[in-house]
Write an enzyme that holds these catalytic residues in place. Sequence first.
Site, short mmCIF file in Angstrom:
data_model
loop_
_atom_site.label_atom_id
_atom_site.label_comp_id
_atom_site.label_asym_id
_atom_site.label_seq_id
_atom_site.Cartn_x
_atom_site.Cartn_y
_atom_site.Cartn_z
N ASN A 270 3.81 -0.64 -2.83
CA ASN A 270 3.09 -1.79 -3.37
C ASN A 270 1.95 -1.31 -4.28
O ASN A 270 1.25 -0.36 -3.95
CB ASN A 270 2.50 -2.63 -2.25
N GLU A 301 5.20 7.88 -2.41
CA GLU A 301 4.74 6.53 -2.74
C GLU A 301 3.70 6.56 -3.85
O GLU A 301 3.66 5.66 -4.70
CB GLU A 301 4.18 5.85 -1.49
#
Length: 846
Positions: A270, A301
């Site tokens: 995210n 990530e």
Amino acid sequence: MRIAEITRRETSQRAQLISVEAYDIQLDLTGGAPTFGSVSVIRFDCRQPGAGSYADLIAQTVHEITLNGTSLDPASVCAEGRIQLPSLAEHNELRVVADCAYSGEASGLHRTVDSADGRVYTFTQFEPADARKVYANFEQPDLKARFTFHVVAPAHWTVLSNSPTPEPEPGGDGNAVWHFTATPRMSTYLTVVVAGEYHLIRGSHTTPAGQLIPLGLACRQSLAAHLDVEDIFTITRQGLDYFTGLFGGAFPYAKYDQVFVADHVGAMENVGCITISEQFVFRSKVTDAMYEMRAMVILHEMSHQWFGDLVTMRWWGDLWLNESFAEFCATQASAEATRFTDAWTTFCSGRKVFGYMQDQQPSTHPIAADVPTLSEAIANFDGISYAKGASVLKQLVAYLGREQFFAGVRRYFADHGWGNATLADLLAALEATSGRNLAAWSKAWLETAGPNTLRASFTVDERGTFGEFTVLQEAPASHPTLRPHHIAIGLYNRSGTAITRSHRVEADVTGPRTAVPELIGLPRPDLILLNDDDLGYAIVRFDRRSLTTLAESIGQFTDSLARTVCWSAVIDMALQAEISLPAFVSILAAGMGQEPSVSLLHTLHSVASRLLNLAGDPHWVPAGKQQLADAAVPLLNAAEPGSDHQLTWAQLLSWTAVTAEQLDLLAGLLDGSAVVPGLAVDTDLRWALLRRLASTGRAGDAQIDAELERDATDAGARHAAACRAAIPDAPHKAAAWALLTESDELGIEGTVEVALAFNQAEHAALLAEYTDLFFGQLPQIWASLNDPIKLVFGQVLFPYSAASPQLLKRVDAALAAGDLEPSLARALIEGRDVVEKALRARVLPA
């Protein structure tokens, strides 16, 4: 409720028709389970005024829909997760008021209550297309927009999102409202809300270029004492320095939070707020291999913040590009920016093995696969999209040159930042900076499936030297592409108790036969290693003398990468039924004691566990486990107290102990009557020991209850359920089956752990009746599951222990009946492949 499939054709048409300016979203989390309030206001334009389109929403109840000031009847325009939008204007505003359901399966808005203290925690997980479970939207990656979130929640909660957290405003009744500022343009699946009584640590980092980046680190309150803030922030800072330098620019977002959450299968990129499985908050002593894995996840990530978030794929067919790039960059960053300098060796022994395994299954697919539907894209979240893709990108870097490759990547970011792109766009940028045409490379490596296998073919004269030397390249009949490979060939010889390299050449392998004249006249060695130094992506096989050397002395290689390549090849031979499982166990038992790499030992033991449980003859499996346990006991006793190796041998024993003496040792470690100096018998190891005792009939419900009282946490409850599922009697197996198939209380981690405990090869007789239940109930069970659990459910409950020609026919009949979801069909195909190879391996010599 049936949910309409998301298709490439429809989303492409919608992207041509509309563009989205902004979302304004309010979520009300004050009402408790099972639902929360959701209000979405979407401003968007239509290129063909008067045309109709649709928005996406999966809601419990839709209260109100207003399009351009006109009310629409939800009963008339809502169906199958879509809201029909008639007669659009040039400029439009859509407002949707709904109650949406919390999830317990890490999709949409996940909600959990911590059994340790009753605190509530929520987080969103939207990849690939689950934002529609939380707010109305246009659910496709190429309709980027700006997002403004307003979250109403209890005032004492911590609330995080993509934008920096504002000061909350009082909302009455002990609640507050967090009004977040608008985000940059991003895709719906990259938005995030994290809310609950999280323990939050704030920090910051200044990059070498002078950019100040606020940092956040959060977890559940019950895990706060175990949150390794210093190590996690160290890896984070090293990664931010590395990637801002590598990508030639500032970190693109306003802050960088990382939140460790419950029931998450892995991690999610995210924008500005990463969610990571709390399995990486270590409650007990772990080996350095686990710290390395955590660093890899953090860096994976983080690299997505550029590749995937700043520039996002246009359609899910390029999912592999996101994941392959992140996998590659995380490994490179680990090796060059952190203390894990052997990261590429770890990749060779772990992730690359995963890629080889996936690439040799009937479900293999090209890296750049044609996926016309979202369901097909989801089915391709696998070792090909991650590990094979990263291996191929590594080859591409070597082919183009590192400077040229990353110059192309920086150009790609500059050209497509804040937007969407395709594989063709990336290749165009790389061609521009390297001057090379990549069409042939792309066709060979990205657009075809399956691996190539390399073998050495040679003659030896009367002096024992090579008269001819040729590398043979093969491809499976189903995917017959032969590719160009740049490899090294190493010649290795025994010297006392060591195996060392005496000669090395590099060769460009093309076509079915490639002569290597540089080796002519050299003495035949004890071992010939193709793909020495792991330069290429190819399966390698050995001649008879080399295989004998491996079987007798694999632990004696002085070079860690050569040893790892050899171990990887042996693993692959076992997985592909080219050596028997007893032969593999013998090689492992003989060689593992000399292996200095704990990461490699973790891979070897994990593969052995998988093979024994999925492919082992149930009558032989106890003997195979005993052989490993017989080797592990003296290694445990001889290991340096408190070392990673000592813990590794204890962990191996915790699933291989068979004899009364071995099980007595486990019981003694658990109750304190046996002590191994330096070994910390802490929470996680205690549960592992107890599970083995339960699975062999040496422990029951009373002991499990007592252990759960010691560890009254969500993790403890999960481990206790697995221990009960492992008890070898009919009532406990029946209870476990009901828990897995009729309940939604386990979550992803619990489903995997309980299913593995239930579905043990050693319990084949008890499991026989569940084969019929598996085939009879699976389609209905599948239809009720969310996508994250679907990805694992069919794999962990497949009736492997019933392996037989009849089982193969049963699978064939189920597949022939048709009308199966792609992911379910894939689970059956892959389960069948495991069984077919298991039966083939059982007739090989031990």
